[in-house]
Enzyme design. Sequence first.
Site, mmCIF file in Angstrom:
data_model
loop_
_atom_site.group_PDB
_atom_site.id
_atom_site.type_symbol
_atom_site.label_atom_id
_atom_site.label_comp_id
_atom_site.label_asym_id
_atom_site.label_seq_id
_atom_site.Cartn_x
_atom_site.Cartn_y
_atom_site.Cartn_z
ATOM 1 N N ARG A 46 0.738 -1.220 -0.049
ATOM 2 C CA ARG A 46 0.101 0.190 -0.007
ATOM 3 C C ARG A 46 0.771 1.164 0.021
ATOM 4 O O ARG A 46 0.594 2.122 -0.710
ATOM 5 C CB ARG A 46 -0.921 -0.025 1.056
ATOM 6 C CG ARG A 46 -1.701 1.359 1.417
ATOM 7 C CD ARG A 46 -2.997 1.334 2.409
ATOM 8 N NE ARG A 46 -2.793 0.501 3.319
ATOM 9 C CZ ARG A 46 -2.092 0.742 4.312
ATOM 10 N NH1 ARG A 46 -1.540 1.722 4.716
ATOM 11 N NH2 ARG A 46 -2.139 -0.201 5.352
ATOM 12 N N TYR A 98 -16.665 16.634 -16.029
ATOM 13 C CA TYR A 98 -16.876 15.035 -15.689
ATOM 14 C C TYR A 98 -18.051 15.117 -14.839
ATOM 15 O O TYR A 98 -17.741 15.620 -13.788
ATOM 16 C CB TYR A 98 -15.663 14.415 -15.416
ATOM 17 C CG TYR A 98 -15.848 12.864 -15.116
ATOM 18 C CD1 TYR A 98 -16.466 12.190 -16.207
ATOM 19 C CD2 TYR A 98 -15.819 12.340 -14.113
ATOM 20 C CE1 TYR A 98 -16.709 10.669 -16.264
ATOM 21 C CE2 TYR A 98 -16.154 10.934 -13.665
ATOM 22 C CZ TYR A 98 -16.689 10.167 -14.882
ATOM 23 O OH TYR A 98 -16.752 8.965 -14.668
ATOM 24 N N ASP A 170 -7.157 18.870 -15.063
ATOM 25 C CA ASP A 170 -7.534 17.434 -15.417
ATOM 26 C C ASP A 170 -7.139 17.047 -16.953
ATOM 27 O O ASP A 170 -7.797 17.765 -17.773
ATOM 28 C CB ASP A 170 -9.152 17.177 -15.382
ATOM 29 C CG ASP A 170 -9.419 15.776 -15.621
ATOM 30 O OD1 ASP A 170 -8.735 14.895 -16.416
ATOM 31 O OD2 ASP A 170 -10.532 15.335 -15.273
ATOM 32 N N LYS A 195 -8.803 6.223 -19.359
ATOM 33 C CA LYS A 195 -9.105 6.599 -20.785
ATOM 34 C C LYS A 195 -7.784 6.435 -21.526
ATOM 35 O O LYS A 195 -7.374 5.392 -21.850
ATOM 36 C CB LYS A 195 -9.596 8.184 -20.553
ATOM 37 C CG LYS A 195 -10.491 8.334 -19.381
ATOM 38 C CD LYS A 195 -11.873 7.492 -19.577
ATOM 39 C CE LYS A 195 -12.848 7.552 -18.366
ATOM 40 N NZ LYS A 195 -12.865 8.871 -17.725
HETATM 41 C C1 LIG Z 1 -13.270 9.248 -16.599
HETATM 42 C C2 LIG Z 1 -12.975 10.649 -16.014
HETATM 43 C C3 LIG Z 1 -12.601 11.002 -14.749
HETATM 44 C C4 LIG Z 1 -12.975 9.742 -13.803
HETATM 45 O O1 LIG Z 1 -11.948 8.896 -13.879
HETATM 46 P P1 LIG Z 1 -12.365 7.352 -13.311
HETATM 47 O O2 LIG Z 1 -11.037 6.562 -13.660
HETATM 48 O O3 LIG Z 1 -13.680 6.850 -14.061
HETATM 49 O O4 LIG Z 1 -12.459 7.187 -11.998
HETATM 50 C C5 LIG Z 1 -12.344 12.228 -14.466
HETATM 51 N N1 LIG Z 1 -12.274 13.134 -15.434
HETATM 52 C C6 LIG Z 1 -12.533 12.771 -16.521
HETATM 53 C C7 LIG Z 1 -12.227 13.954 -17.601
HETATM 54 C C8 LIG Z 1 -12.858 11.633 -17.075
HETATM 55 O O5 LIG Z 1 -13.245 11.416 -18.272
#
Ligand SMILES: *Cc1c(COP(=O)(O)O)cnc(C)c1O
Length: 383
Positions: A46, A98, A170, A195
């Site tokens: 961890r 998101y 982000d 993604k």
């Molecule tokens: C999918 C996504 C998230 C969240 O991520 P997870 O891996 O699904 O928890 C945050 N920001 C954006 C722009 C996303 O597309």
Amino acid sequence: MRKPTRYVHAGSEPDPETGAVVPPIHLSTTFAQDGPGEDRGFEYSRTDNPTRSRLEDALAELEGGVDAAAYASGMAACTALGHLLEAGDRLVCEEDCYGGTRRYLTKNLAPFGVEVEFADLADPKAARQAITDDTDLVVAETPTNPLLKIVDIERVTEQADRVGAVSVIDNTFASPHLQSPLELGADIVWHSATKYLGGHSDVVGGALVWDDESLSEQIHFDQNSMGPVPSPFDCYQVLRGLKTLGVRMDRHCENARAVAEHLRERDDVDRVLWPGFEDHPNHDVAADQMDGYGGMVSFEVPNGFDGAQAFFELVEVFHCAESLGAVESLANHPAEMTHASVPADVRRELGITDGLIRLSVGIESIDDLLEDLDRAIDAAGRA
Ligand SMILES: *Cc1c(COP(=O)(O)O)cnc(C)c1O
């Protein structure tokens, strides 16, 4: 080394013991010590794990940061951001974000006494009004989701800087291949590795990367103390995805351009959102801060909600699915899917209409993608 070389090699130096070009996945939860307190760099998985450590090194290198922390999901990374704040602090977030980000901030973080405000950070005036002296954290997503607006990273991070707030970008939609927020002044880059970084729809993961060493202590303390860490196998999957990031992103960009231009030529599609269009409201900012316009395109099918239903009945190559950023093309209906958790009136106010469809354009043959879209949009027109 240039980016494409770094994608292949970052975090993937051959195993020092065996020379294995693909380093082993370290599943061990604990590590034998030479004596009490005399570990060889790892104690407990961890806290730190060799496979995770390789991924964190790779992400820090690709984003131009000094350090990174990997998480079990993008949202786990988001909660780590939340823990940088205390009750009474104030957070400003891009309004077109998101859906899960909005849900976490309003339902999980705000009840702990953090003041959360949403603003259109792509609009300089709205951003100036929102980012005030008492702001502690600014979170911007660019390109935004699902309207694909572009936030000027240099401008917004400068505004955050001026009021002493930590700025977070982000970078999920652009990936380090197209955009380097730390270079443009951001304090922290946030990713959903689920993604484009993973890129194959087979791993959920997240990360934070930063370039100010003073952030390392708290972020790694929280990572260990709260424990939202990814498994070694998940880390390996992301590391493997990274190797092809450059070729995948180039193809995503090329296919998305062709899709956007094709949709725009159809008389029955009157709203196509793609930052590469010269008349996109933030096109100049995109051209300045990005090395490509990304793989996402949003558009409005004819006949609103009914049109969208007909569209989804007919698409074959595009899967109707949540998520984005993988090799296969996905189509999403924000009103019913990714943004269903956003109240309907807020959705309408934001411009997320009932006929809006968000495409994550994959790397398939462009001819198949265009034929698929034409067939489905024709059906929407008859709805
Ligand atoms: C999918 C996504 C998230 C969240 O991520 P997870 O891996 O699904 O928890 C945050 N920001 C954006 C722009 C996303 O597309």
